[in-house]
Design an enzyme around this catalytic site. Sequence first.
Site, PDB file in Angstrom:
ATOM      1  N   TYR A   1     -11.754  46.915  63.996  1.00 46.65           N
ATOM      2  CA  TYR A   1     -10.985  45.713  63.686  1.00 46.65           C
ATOM      3  C   TYR A   1     -11.096  44.677  64.790  1.00 46.65           C
ATOM      4  CZ  TYR A   1      -7.345  42.517  62.470  1.00 46.65           C
ATOM      5  OH  TYR A   1      -6.672  41.370  62.136  1.00 46.65           O
TER       6      TYR A   1
ATOM      7  N   GLY B   1     -30.466  33.796  68.040  1.00 50.69           N
ATOM      8  CA  GLY B   1     -31.186  33.176  66.924  1.00 50.69           C
ATOM      9  C   GLY B   1     -30.351  32.712  65.752  1.00 50.69           C
TER      10      GLY B   1
ATOM     11  N   ASP C   1     -12.453  32.237  65.452  1.00 52.88           N
ATOM     12  CA  ASP C   1     -11.185  32.260  66.179  1.00 52.88           C
ATOM     13  C   ASP C   1     -11.554  32.603  67.612  1.00 52.88           C
ATOM     14  OD1 ASP C   1      -8.876  33.041  67.441  1.00 52.88           O
ATOM     15  OD2 ASP C   1      -8.241  34.457  65.893  1.00 52.88           O
TER      16      ASP C   1
ATOM     17  N   GLN D   1     -12.225  35.959  70.715  1.00 55.22           N
ATOM     18  CA  GLN D   1     -12.031  37.071  69.768  1.00 55.22           C
ATOM     19  C   GLN D   1     -13.210  37.287  68.803  1.00 55.22           C
ATOM     20  OE1 GLN D   1      -8.179  37.360  67.526  1.00 55.22           O
ATOM     21  NE2 GLN D   1      -9.467  37.159  65.727  1.00 55.22           N
TER      22      GLN D   1
ATOM     23  N   LYS E   1      -9.317  39.249  60.963  1.00 60.06           N
ATOM     24  CA  LYS E   1      -9.651  39.118  59.545  1.00 60.06           C
ATOM     25  C   LYS E   1     -10.835  38.161  59.407  1.00 60.06           C
ATOM     26  CE  LYS E   1      -8.235  40.795  55.690  1.00 60.06           C
ATOM     27  NZ  LYS E   1      -8.469  42.211  55.568  1.00 60.06           N
TER      28      LYS E   1
END
Length: 377
Positions: free
Chosen positions: A229, A100, A10, A91, A232
């Site tokens: 966080y 690598g 994302d 994000q 997800k």
Amino acid sequence: MRTVSVIKADVGSNAGHWRPTAELVAAVEDVLADEGAFLDDYFVFTVGDDVDIMMSHTRGEDDDDVHRLAWDAFEAGTEVAKEQGLYGAGQDLLEDAFAGNVRGLGPGVCEITFEEREAEPFLVFGADKTEPGAFNQPLYTAFADPRYTTGLLLKDTIHEGFTFRVMDLEHTDDGARRIELDVPEDGWDLTALLMEPHRFGIEKILSRATGAEVAAVSTQKLRNVAGEYVGKDDPVAVVRTQADFPSPGEILQPYATPPFVAGAMRGSHHGVFYPIQSDGGEIPSYFDGPPLVKAIGMVLNDGRFSEPVYPFDATFWDSVRDDAATRFREFRERQGAFGPGTVETSELEYGGWTDIMESLEDRWTVAPEQSPSATDD
Ligand code: F6R
Ligand code: MG
Ligand code: MG
């Protein structure tokens, strides 16, 4: 040997954590077109706010150039996200520079390696607003439960069973911890692991008849990578189908009775896994959910991807969507934050709850327990 790598991230989206713009996706595709000559093919799709890059090549898994190409493509997408002021630009790119291999740098990775069959049908799944363990139940049902996959009873090579390679997603101190369990013999022990989808995720499934890799799932846990966080771990999966493996219909059937999976709002709730269509019209716009799953069917032909077929476009799945939406609303609106409405507190994706607990620490009072003899006096 052929490898199909699916690397996803994302890197920014429109109107919230919803979906990337066409320009962002085009920037990703441009890098693949310009720098991906060493690939046999590539294909880009989106699910919710995630961009998923499929690459077909013969360089094996964890190849520097393949991973670097995906990283460069996501960096180009990030540039567009920044220019357009999209939300969450970059994000999932947790490091400033590529080192690598994208594992541990933020993007999700799923790679499967095999001898291409004369005809090589397969399914790719991409999910948004959920976690890798979301695939535990559908894959277990398809590969280990003969009440659903009757191929386990009717076809000798499928009847020989499968080996599940499961990763312990909480074990991050000294490398990845994995176990291999064979079905049918280890079926109950496998169930015992997979019932805990936040901790145990299927990484690969292998055919016991041929030894071939049949399925692969991304198993990164971003929270463990970043220490905080950052979104997800919206997973991807590849499943080869037909002949010695379950058919696409057997693989897809479990999605018609979609399980509750962790995710939706702030990655911290339970929602119903919701099968979406190809047209891009589906966005996680109800309580940042429901957790979305897109499926794409293709064949590989000398390493080249065929045109995509989207099984959840079939009208059959409209009734599944209606049911899933009703179940999700019913659960969410009745349950609110209480009990199973949210994930267990150790899995909450934001630190606010822990902060509240800490702030209340001084306000608790403890009354000394009175013994029965004390009250008698
Ligand atoms: C879940 C997800 C969203 C966000 C939510 C709040 O995976 O991405 O549900 O957690 O929209 O986002 P922020 O904290 O970025 O405002
Ligand atoms: Mg996002
Ligand atoms: Mg996402």
